[in-house]
Design an enzyme around this catalytic site. Structure first.
Site, PDB file in Angstrom:
ATOM      1  N   ASP A   1      44.447  37.507  39.317  1.00 20.14           N
ATOM      2  CA  ASP A   1      43.232  38.262  39.023  1.00 20.14           C
ATOM      3  C   ASP A   1      43.612  39.377  38.038  1.00 20.14           C
ATOM      4  OD1 ASP A   1      40.409  39.082  41.163  1.00 20.14           O
ATOM      5  OD2 ASP A   1      40.705  39.335  39.010  1.00 20.14           O
TER       6      ASP A   1
HETATM    7  C1  GLC Z   1      37.727  40.638  38.312  1.00 22.15           C
HETATM    8  C2  GLC Z   1      37.379  39.824  39.526  1.00 22.15           C
HETATM    9  C3  GLC Z   1      37.503  38.348  39.334  1.00 22.15           C
HETATM   10  C4  GLC Z   1      37.169  38.014  37.894  1.00 22.15           C
HETATM   11  C5  GLC Z   1      38.256  38.621  37.045  1.00 22.15           C
HETATM   12  C6  GLC Z   1      37.996  38.374  35.562  1.00 22.15           C
HETATM   13  O1  GLC Z   1      38.428  41.795  38.679  1.00 22.15           O
HETATM   14  O2  GLC Z   1      38.057  40.144  40.742  1.00 22.15           O
HETATM   15  O3  GLC Z   1      36.620  37.719  40.263  1.00 22.15           O
HETATM   16  O4  GLC Z   1      37.108  36.621  37.712  1.00 22.15           O
HETATM   17  O5  GLC Z   1      38.403  40.006  37.255  1.00 22.15           O
HETATM   18  O6  GLC Z   1      36.836  39.017  35.169  1.00 22.15           O
END
Ligand code: GLC
Length: 716
Positions: free
Chosen positions: A263
């Site tokens: 993430d």
């Molecule tokens: C965010 C979220 C995740 C998302 C990623 C990219 O922090 O936790 O669900 O896909 O970053 O945007």
């Protein structure tokens, strides 16, 4: 490209070039036109890191993508195309109901069509991968991201995860109108302590496997091409550096062969979690745990190469990760056509066209859950409204076009149809007596007093749910409750329409309203869909995918709970597992939702009462009859209880549901197959197995099942 050629390509790449395939760079590092979904560091990537990056997050727009990809290909030493990834959670330009609302539809085929429609718009805008579905099981409405989930039940979540992946990806070869799906967040991100986002998760392996892992596994079985690690730590070890989760369970047990992406800066966060000394340490822990792509941090870009050259990390580990990334690019056809579906003319053809809007409206209607609908003195329920009756509309959501969530990144408020816009549009074509009240004064009080019905459109703002939007109190905003109390004094024929990204504490709203309709965040066509339901053009069929707690203090509350040794089966019994000041039962339970008609379910009958061996199938059935005056759809649900196991077993578990549409007076037999496989659970030795013994089955229209159910036995 044949896989053999991918091997040759890998062999030709330098270590630096391979490492940069594992780096995902935020769009803002390229240019300002992208969408950053996390905080971006001041520190810049080097020009080499950018020119060799394997993927980019948050850059969309057919022209943008084509231009950036062209430049990238020309400058890359081996002309390897970049992957363009984005969060397309519940729509791209046409926005559909939030996933929690889509879960409420209990309609996987519809959910699949929404994902397919979203993929069509996204791929025309250059997106290759979406970071969806979010398959996190949720039981805590304080957590802001319940809006992105499909609820508290592993069976429903698994079905919805599969449906979304089918919609996003199409078949196993992902054509240009589809995108690769990334199931997330592995694992158990939906169970943060205190419902506070990013907080630690403490779960027994039993609960993890029984409740939280099934939907991720369903995503893998459905063929998702990526999985995303979660921000949280699980039992003391951050998911992003957790070999038990990422290797033993994900790769070995679940046989996941796709790309594992972190993430947003989650690798770097291993430092703040306190298990990495520095970025080099974090990079080592993550790559050794099997994380292929580093999203938006500098850990891999700045340290992987040196970890290999210094002999700490085997180059083989890098090669395996890079090969998975190259395979993903290959399955998307990027080596043959790096521009794939990115097409400005397709964007203008598909964005918000009539079919897209019609689907958004259909999905919104089916996401709504009718929680209350009292009978008025004339023996008729207050809903549906009729055009000739004088209705006033008021509250913060009447004029609002903020009908989608904080995750509708490319959605635009101006494209959404507000309730007021829908009312004026509807009035063009038919008799409709309504008045919109913008603020309370003497005249409006008179209008309200004389109205046949008062529609109060309230709820939480869309920025009060979503990422980093946890709430300590799931109450309706106080100023809205005081408006409700004022209205109640003037005219008690109140219909409350509740917009939210989560279950809310609706005690006072329910007490002072004759009807309550939960509409979540309904998306682009929200206003039209709401009038379709309020005026009876669509008979609501939605069921709650997540319990509405009686109050915040009752959280976590969920239907598939355990009995305890002292269940509270009768009020005022001493020494029972209950509260002094509130009930155990939620205000509205999982699976609950009313209709404008009345469905009668006969007692459940079984084809036979003893399941002889693992191949035997018991058929459970009911007769469903529409006793009312309008056609409607009932979602018939089957729950099973294992009366005794080697671990304690939930008081009931959803094991099947069917949608049944019936005209007035029509009846239909609804049958469910009970198989030995659905009776299996994670026994203490870690094996999924069923055991001989007694079970109870209910077929009903809510998890608040009536009666004792029907008993059957398993005799293997
Ligand atoms: C965010 C979220 C995740 C998302 C990623 C990219 O922090 O936790 O669900 O896909 O970053 O945007």
């Amino acid at each position: 490209m044949e896989e053999q050629k991918l091997y040759h390509l890998l062999e030709k790449m330098t270590l630096e070039e391979k490492v940069n395939q594992l780096v995902q760079i935020p769009a803002s590092a390229f240019e300002k036109s992208g969408v950053d979904t996390g905080d971006v560091e001041e520190r810049k990537y080097t020009q080499r890191q950018i020119s060799q990056a394997g993927s980019i997050i948050g850059m969309v727009g057919a022209e943008n993508v084509r231009r950036i990809q062209k430049h990238h290909m020309e400058n890359h030493p081996h002309h390897i195309p970049m992957l363009f990834m984005m969060d397309v959670i519940h729509g791209f330009r046409t926005i559909f109901p939030i996933p929690l609302g889509q879960g409420a539809s209990f309609h996987p085929e519809l959910v699949e069509r929404c994902a397919k429609a979203a993929a069509r718009e996204a791929s025309s805008s250059g997106v290759h991968v979406t970071f969806a579905p979010m398959s996190d099981l949720v039981r805590d409405a304080r957590w802001g991201r319940v809006m992105e989930a499909t609820g508290e039940d592993p069976y429903l979540n698994s079905i919805m995860t599969r449906a979304m992946i089918r919609g996003f990806q199409g078949g196993c070869d992902i054509d240009y109108q589809h995108v690769a799906a990334c199931t997330k967040h592995f694992a158990a991100y939906g169970a943060p302590q205190g419902g506070r986002d990013y907080n630690n998760v403490e779960l027994s392996e039993h609960s993890l496997r029984e409740y939280y892992l099934p939907a991720y596994k369903a995503g893998i079985q459905e063929g998702c091409k990526l999985m995303m690690t979660s921000f949280n730590s699980l039992n003391g070890v951050p998911a992003t550096a957790n070999p038990w989760l990422m290797k033993k369970i994900l790769r070995e047990e679940f046989e996941f062969e796709g790309v594992l992406i972190s993430d947003w800066r989650a690798i770097e966060e291993l430092i703040t979690h306190g298990i990495a000394e520095n970025e080099r340490d974090a990079a080592y822990l993550a790559i050794e745990s099997g994380v292929d792509i580093d999203m938006a941090s500098h850990c891999y870009a700045d340290h992987l190469e040196e970890l290999v050259t210094s002999g700490i990390l085997e180059e083989r580990v890098i090669d395996e990760a890079v090969f998975r990334v190259l395979k993903l690019k290959n399955v998307l056809g990027l080596f043959e056509n790096p521009y794939r579906g990115a097409d400005p003319s397709e964007e203008s053809r598909i964005f918000l066209n009539n079919n897209q809007r019609a689907l958004s409206r259909e999905a919104a209607r089916e996401s709504f859950v009718l929680l209350k609908n009292d009978i008025l003195e004339k023996k008729l329920p207050i809903l549906p409204l009729s055009g000739c009756r004088k209705t006033v509309f008021l509250g913060p959501y009447v004029e609002s076009q903020k009908l989608h969530s904080s995750w509708a990144l490319m959605g635009r408020e101006k494209d959404a149809v507000s309730i007021s816009q829908a009312l004026y549009e509807k009035k063009k074509g038919e008799e409709l007596h309504f008045h919109i009240i913008k603020n309370m004064n003497e005249n409006s009080v008179q209008e309200i007093r004389e109205a046949d019905a008062v529609v109060l459109c309230i709820g939480e703002d869309r920025m009060q749910s979503g990422e980093a939007a946890s709430r300590g109190d799931i109450c309706v905003p106080e100023q809205q409750l005081s408006l409700l109390r004022r209205l109640y004094e003037i005219n008690s024929n109140i219909i409350s329409v509740v917009f939210s990204g989560r279950p809310l504490d609706l005690r006072e709203v329910s007490e002072k309203s004759k009807a309550v309709l939960a509409v979540w965040l309904p998306g682009t066509e929200g206003g039209n869909a709401l009038l379709d339901v309020l005026y009876g053009n669509y008979n609501p069929s939605g069921k709650l995918p997540m319990s509405f707690p009686y109050c915040t203090g009752q959280i976590p509350v969920f239907y598939n709970h355990y009995s305890t040794g002292r269940p509270c089966l009768k009020e005022n019994t001493p020494y029972r597992s209950c509260y002094l000041d509130i009930p155990n039962a939620p205000l509205y339970p999982f699976g609950y939702g009313l209709s404008y008609t009345k469905f009668l379910l006969s007692p459940t009958t079984l084809s036979h009462a003893v399941m002889k061996g693992e191949k035997d199938i018991i058929t459970a059935s009911v007769i469903v009859k529409n006793e009312g005056h309008v056609t409607g759809t009932e979602i018939v649900q089957m729950y099973i209880r294992d009366r005794k196991g080697k671990t304690i077993r939930p008081v009931k578990e959803l094991k099947g549901f069917q949608r049944v549409q019936l005209a007035p007076g029509e009846e239909q037999i609804v049958e469910f197959a009970i198989t030995e496989e659905m009776l299996r659970y994670h026994s203490p030795d870690g094996v999924m197995r069923s055991e001989n013994g007694k079970f109870t089955v209910w077929i009903d229209n809510s998890s608040d099942t009536r009666g004792e159910g029907v008993e059957f036995c398993l005799e293997k």
